[in-house]
Design an enzyme around this catalytic site. Structure first.
Site, short mmCIF file in Angstrom:
data_model
loop_
_atom_site.label_atom_id
_atom_site.label_comp_id
_atom_site.label_asym_id
_atom_site.label_seq_id
_atom_site.Cartn_x
_atom_site.Cartn_y
_atom_site.Cartn_z
N GLN A 11 -4.25 -1.65 10.26
CA GLN A 11 -4.60 -3.08 9.52
C GLN A 11 -4.34 -3.59 10.04
OE1 GLN A 11 -3.83 -3.29 6.41
NE2 GLN A 11 -3.61 -5.59 6.21
N ASP A 68 -10.86 3.15 4.27
CA ASP A 68 -11.28 2.14 4.21
C ASP A 68 -13.07 1.90 4.56
OD1 ASP A 68 -9.13 -0.21 4.54
OD2 ASP A 68 -9.32 -0.26 6.57
N LYS A 90 1.05 -1.30 -0.39
CA LYS A 90 0.04 0.01 -0.03
C LYS A 90 0.51 1.18 -0.52
CE LYS A 90 -4.00 -2.54 2.46
NZ LYS A 90 -4.41 -2.48 3.61
#
Length: 293
Positions: free
Chosen positions: A101, A124, A57
């Site tokens: 994460q 997200d 990412k």
């Protein structure tokens, strides 16, 4: 079911070309802003998969012109310490997107952490405010995998409005938000799951079939309507006849002889997830910039 030697008739829907188009659009939008959108990524511990995902990412963000900062914290970091970092990032006007994460260590509540992220920076798309806005049909930072799937359908010209869509899997990460997105563009949606009786009877009704369960080869050719578009979200590691591990999806390869279009695994939906994350970061920056104008 065949022995695997059947000739594939399904149109392939590879992820990389669609992801490249999405990333190019994100890069162009980012370049129009006064400063590069800034993504902050927080990781706890040294889980190999998480380390790999975060590295990917971070690298991809920089490739498309975004600023990326990685906070690699010890696994022993307390929930209070992690929440304090999230609060600081929320308050930092130079940070446009925050990603923590997952999964987190057992001593940290994922729900508490995800709920602490400012919804305007929740790239997200997991904050309850964003979930609610999505179901209300309003513009929102949406979960990356289902949003990437929707982009893929548009990229390949797959018609959605008026079609019968069946999603196998009801997770908060894929199945449920995907149902909302499909409803928002006028599909007729059914969400099936492990307790659905006669699953094949349900899936055979689908013009658009989405498999997101995490069970290798759950969807077999007899469960697919001829000509249907099949999107395989599953990623399963199995041991082949050669004794080696390899990745496969929730859809049996022989479905290619029945479906009209099919995503591969690997190389299907996966690349769209990171691309959509970066697109969400640009969207967050655009929204924050407009709010300050």
């Amino acid at each position: 079911m065949t022995d695997g030697s059947s000739v594939s008739s399904a149109r392939p829907l590879p992820g990389p070309p669609a992801a490249a188009a999405l990333l190019a659009d994100a890069a162009a939008r980012a370049a129009r802003l006064d400063s590069p959108p800034h993504l902050s990524i927080v990781r706890l511990g040294e889980d190999p998969a998480s380390v790999s995902y975060v590295r990917g990412k971070d690298r991809k963000a920089r490739e498309v012109g975004l600023q990326s900062t990685v906070y690699a914290l010890p696994e022993t970091t307390s929930q209070a310490e992690l929440l304090a970092l999230v609060v600081r990032l929320n308050a930092d006007p130079t940070v446009n997107g925050i990603l923590v994460q997952l999964p987190l260590p057992a001593h940290v509540s994922e729900q508490a952490v995800l709920h602490a992220i400012d919804p305007r920076k929740d790239v997200d798309g997991f904050h309850p405010v964003n979930v609610g806005e999505l179901w209300a049909g309003r513009p929102v930072l949406a979960p990356c995998t289902p949003a990437g799937i929707m982009y893929m359908l548009g990229h390949y010209g797959i018609e959605v409005a008026g079609r019968r869509a069946v999603i196998v899997g009801r997770s908060h990460i894929v199945g449920r938000p995907l149902a909302a997105m499909l409803l928002n563009v006028h599909a007729t949606v059914t969400v099936a799951h492990s307790r659905t009786p006669d699953l094949g009877a349900v899936t055979r009704e689908a013009d658009l079939l989405f498999a997101a369960v995490g069970r290798a080869h759950l969807i077999t050719p007899d469960m697919v309507k001829p000509g249907a578009t099949v999107i395989d979200v599953g990623i399963n590691r199995v041991v082949g006849a050669d004794g080696k591990g390899h990745l496969t999806g929730d859809v049996h390869p022989d479905v290619a002889a029945v479906a009209g279009a099919l995503t591969p695994v690997p190389g299907g939906v996966g690349p769209l997830t990171i691309a959509q994350l970066l697109a969400n970061t640009v969207t967050a920056a655009e929204m924050q910039s407009a709010a300050c104008a």
